[in-house]
Design a protein around this motif. Sequence first.
Motif, PDB file in Angstrom:
ATOM      1  N   UNK A 165      26.959 -16.911 -10.336  1.00  0.00           N
ATOM      2  CA  UNK A 165      25.961 -17.942 -10.609  1.00  0.00           C
ATOM      3  C   UNK A 165      24.546 -17.475 -10.292  1.00  0.00           C
ATOM      4  N   UNK A 166      24.425 -16.505  -9.413  1.00  0.00           N
ATOM      5  CA  UNK A 166      23.099 -16.010  -9.067  1.00  0.00           C
ATOM      6  C   UNK A 166      22.482 -16.795  -7.926  1.00  0.00           C
ATOM      7  N   UNK A 167      21.538 -16.188  -7.213  1.00  0.00           N
ATOM      8  CA  UNK A 167      20.954 -16.838  -6.033  1.00  0.00           C
ATOM      9  C   UNK A 167      20.177 -18.112  -6.349  1.00  0.00           C
ATOM     10  N   UNK A 168      19.526 -18.188  -7.500  1.00  0.00           N
ATOM     11  CA  UNK A 168      18.716 -19.365  -7.813  1.00  0.00           C
ATOM     12  C   UNK A 168      19.571 -20.620  -7.925  1.00  0.00           C
ATOM     13  N   UNK A 169      20.688 -20.509  -8.637  1.00  0.00           N
ATOM     14  CA  UNK A 169      21.568 -21.668  -8.799  1.00  0.00           C
ATOM     15  C   UNK A 169      22.217 -22.036  -7.472  1.00  0.00           C
ATOM     16  N   UNK A 170      22.649 -21.042  -6.712  1.00  0.00           N
ATOM     17  CA  UNK A 170      23.293 -21.324  -5.425  1.00  0.00           C
ATOM     18  C   UNK A 170      22.320 -21.993  -4.461  1.00  0.00           C
ATOM     19  N   UNK A 218      20.318 -26.754  -1.832  1.00  0.00           N
ATOM     20  CA  UNK A 218      19.166 -27.604  -1.557  1.00  0.00           C
ATOM     21  C   UNK A 218      19.418 -29.046  -1.954  1.00  0.00           C
ATOM     22  N   UNK A 219      20.054 -29.233  -3.123  1.00  0.00           N
ATOM     23  CA  UNK A 219      20.371 -30.589  -3.566  1.00  0.00           C
ATOM     24  C   UNK A 219      21.306 -31.281  -2.584  1.00  0.00           C
TER      25      UNK A 219
END
Length: 240
Positions: free
Chosen positions: A5-10, A15-16
């Motif tokens: 998924x990559x760091x941005x999505x994780x 965060x959400x």
Amino acid sequence: MYQVLGPKILIGVAGWLAVSIVLIAGHFGMSVNARVVVAVVDMILLIGLANPVWQFVWNRTGPVGRWLSKKVFPDLNGAYDVVLESNWPVVKQMLDASRKDAERFDPFNLDQSAPDPQRVELKATIEQSWFDICIRMHPKAPDAVIKSSRTLVTVPLNDTQTRDKELVYLFEQENEQRAPTDDERFYGAARIVIDPAVPGKLSGEYWNNRSWRRGVNVAGRITLTRRLEPGDRARQPSTQ
């Protein structure tokens, strides 16, 4: 499988979830209905991590699953037939030549043909979840040299330079038959590429450190082909 998924999505999902806990607690004076919506979104995210749920959505036979498999990463769960092609005959020929049990063999002499690889057939199962991918292999024949093999670490890759989807893993292997100078257990690594044109086929190279102190550790090629299930056969397009 979360690595693909990559760091941005994780980071975004983490965060959400952190913010939603604060919102559900009502620290910002949100209405009850808004907090219920946030809680429902959290429940969907958490339920989606369960294997039966994500595998149902990610199923390779459905349109959504096929899209996710192409854009993100395929569902690899299932049983596989495995073929190993080892360079052990080359190593053995060099050993025999050194003992003068065979003619001189120079691996750097391209005019001298090398022995064909040794072929070994195995069966494997891949268990894939959001947090782990485990590959276990066992021999097909009862008198096989290999007793068992299992992965210790498996990393899925979908952002390579060639844009291929790959698996890179470390494995531990135990053999049924061992020479006096052999190791009881040894370790190795593999890099296999998921064939985009043939669903359920993975192939690549492997190498191990078996008896490396004596310089006879080997490498080779590995190919995994998923066994067709009854549902897969029914959904295969007709060639007539």
